[in-house]
Every structure is written in C-alpha cells, then in structure tokens.
Design a protein around this motif. Sequence first.
Motif, PDB file in Angstrom:
ATOM      1  N   THR A   8     -13.422  -5.285 -21.838  1.00  0.00           N
ATOM      2  CA  THR A   8     -12.078  -4.762 -21.526  1.00  0.00           C
ATOM      3  C   THR A   8     -11.104  -5.224 -22.610  1.00  0.00           C
ATOM      4  OG1 THR A   8     -11.207  -6.629 -20.270  1.00  0.00           O
ATOM      5  CG2 THR A   8     -12.625  -5.075 -19.057  1.00  0.00           C
ATOM      6  N   GLY A   9     -10.032  -4.467 -22.773  1.00  0.00           N
ATOM      7  CA  GLY A   9      -9.059  -4.823 -23.820  1.00  0.00           C
ATOM      8  C   GLY A   9      -9.649  -4.661 -25.206  1.00  0.00           C
ATOM      9  N   ASP A  33     -10.188   0.299 -22.674  1.00  0.00           N
ATOM     10  CA  ASP A  33      -8.799  -0.084 -22.941  1.00  0.00           C
ATOM     11  C   ASP A  33      -7.893   1.017 -22.386  1.00  0.00           C
ATOM     12  OD1 ASP A  33      -7.645  -2.368 -25.168  1.00  0.00           O
ATOM     13  OD2 ASP A  33      -6.217  -0.833 -24.504  1.00  0.00           O
ATOM     14  N   GLY A  73      -8.837  -7.685 -21.571  1.00  0.00           N
ATOM     15  CA  GLY A  73      -7.696  -6.777 -21.386  1.00  0.00           C
ATOM     16  C   GLY A  73      -6.549  -7.416 -20.621  1.00  0.00           C
TER      17      GLY A  73
END
Length: 270
Positions: A8-9, A33, A73
């Motif tokens: 994530t991110g 993302d 994220g």
Amino acid sequence: MTETVLVTGAAGTIGRLMRPRLARPGRTLRLLDLLDQPPAGPGERIELVTASVTDPAAMTAACRGAAAVIHLGGISREAPWEQILAVNVDGTRTVLEAARLAGVPRVILASSNHAVGMRPVAEAGPGGVPANAPPRPDTYYGVSKVAVEALGSLYHDRFGLDVVCIRIGSCFPEPPGVRGLATWLSPDDGARLFEACLAAPSPGFRVVWGASDNTRGHYSLTEARALGYSPRDDAERFAEKILAESAPAPGDALLGGGFTTTPVGEPNPL
Ligand code: NAI
Ligand code: 15L
C-alpha cells in the motif's frame, strides 16, 4: 507458484524506491495507492490497484491471495487530527482487518521514529534506543504510529497474524541533512529489511528500527538483525558534503528532530 505481496502507498517515496528493489522471480507486487502509478516496465511482474486504505471492500479484494502486506499508505507528516485519525489509524485497522478476512498471514507496518520523537537523543545509551522504547510521540502523526503498532499487536494476539512494525528513521535516496546522518535508512537497506520481514519464520509481533548501520546512528539495530536484517550502508559517506552544506536544526537534540518543534496538527515541511 507465484507469491503476491501487496504494497500500500506504493506511489509514495518509499513505495517507488522499493518497486524495483523488491522485484523477485516468482513474485508479483500488487501495488496499491490512491494515485495513478506508471504501468509495468519490460519483464516487470506487477498488478496496479487504485484504492484507498480506508475502503474495507477494496482492501479485502486487494488482499485476496496475497502472502503478505507491506503497509506504507497514509499521511507521512503532521496533519489535522481528523485526517490523521481517518487515514493512518482507521486506515491501518482497515488494512489489518482486510488481511485477516482474506487470510493473509503476515503484515509489515510502517511505523516511524516519531512514535518516540520526544525522547532525547542523549538518552540513547551505548546500544542505542531499543526498538521497543515506550511511546513518546512528537505530533498527532507520531500518535498515529503508536496506534499503528498497538493495532498490529492486537491483530497478532487476537487473530494470530504475524505483524512486524518498522520504526523507520529517514528513508530517502540520500540522508536528509545533519540529522539524517544518524537516522538514514538507505533504499537498498530498506529493501533488505523488508525482505527480512517477509522471510523470517514466524516472527509473531515485533517492533524493529529501520535504519542503516550509520556511524552516528542512535537506534538499536539488534532487534532488526534478529529478524535476519544485515545492513550494508552507512550515511557517513555523505557526512563531509552534508556538514559543509548544513547545520543541525532546531529539535535535533530529540529523536524526532524538526517534527518536535512543528505546531501540533499543522502540516510541516518534510
Ligand atoms: P509518502 O507520503 O511519500 O507516500 C505515502 C503514499 O500513501 C502516497 O503515495 C499517498 O498517495 C498514499 N496514500 C495516502 N493516503 C492513502 C489512502 N487513503 N489510501 C491509499 N494510499 C494512500 O510517504 P513515504 O515517505 O513513502 O512513507 C511511507 C510510509 O512510511 C508512511 O506510512 C510513512 O509514515 C512511513 N515513514 C516514512 C519515513 C521516510 O523516511 N520516508 C520515515 C518513517 C515512517
Ligand atoms: C517520517 O516519519 C516521515 O514520514 C518522513 O517524511 C521523514 O520526515 C522521517 O520521518 C524523518 O524523521 O526523517
């Protein structure tokens, strides 16, 4: 048989640095993302997902079939409390819950030095600040990282997930300023650390520091080494250049550096 790792991110600073470094034969990186990301390059084995870590259905779908989640994220600096709470705290709970529902056995959480940012550097001691040093957040952002670690502990103890929280120092291509000579996590060492977190047999719940083997470092790397991490970089090779160009900043006597002097709740310069 391919292994899928959800990141994530993935469009952020660390995510972009890790994308080439975590590529392995037999591994698919599922890169999630809010932002659009560049398509696969030649030979690159990736899946791109545009979603929010705060969306339970999207996260459960994104977790399906993954062997592990690397959760980067979120908001990576100080911000108003409502935003920090929604994205970093609730978002991390959503990621952990999605991992649980989808049967993902391992989650690696990006914590931060700012979980203990108000601790004086002078208290580091000869072995460095232990990775389980008690919370001493410097910002709402730091509070969210304390909560991230607590959520990881809960999901290990109650649901049996392996959860490794990395209190990352400063992960950038080069150390950011004088403080960075102590806090730097080189991108290559970052990848080594994530690989160690992915490979360690049954780590349970752990908190480790994420830094290179910096001559001026003040974090203990014992806990990360126990996971199998072997850092190879040292920020010292940048010392001459950095010390010629910049001076210590206000706040550098505390682990959190500039975050310790920023107004609470107001976005700060990175
Ligand atoms: P970054 O700000 O460059 O990247 C964060 C990414 O998360 C961005 O691409 C952003 O679009 C994404 N994002 C934000 N809200 C989201 C949402 N609701 N759903 C999905 N994606 C969302 O941050 P960076 O530097 O890459 O850091 C990654 C993680 O590591 C963050 O959790 C940060 O707090 C942590 N960290 C980073 C350090 C560093 O030195 N870079 C140091 C300590 C911790
Ligand atoms: C962090 O937690 C931030 O996400 C990153 O942007 C840097 O400011 C880092 O800490 C740091 O302390 O250098």
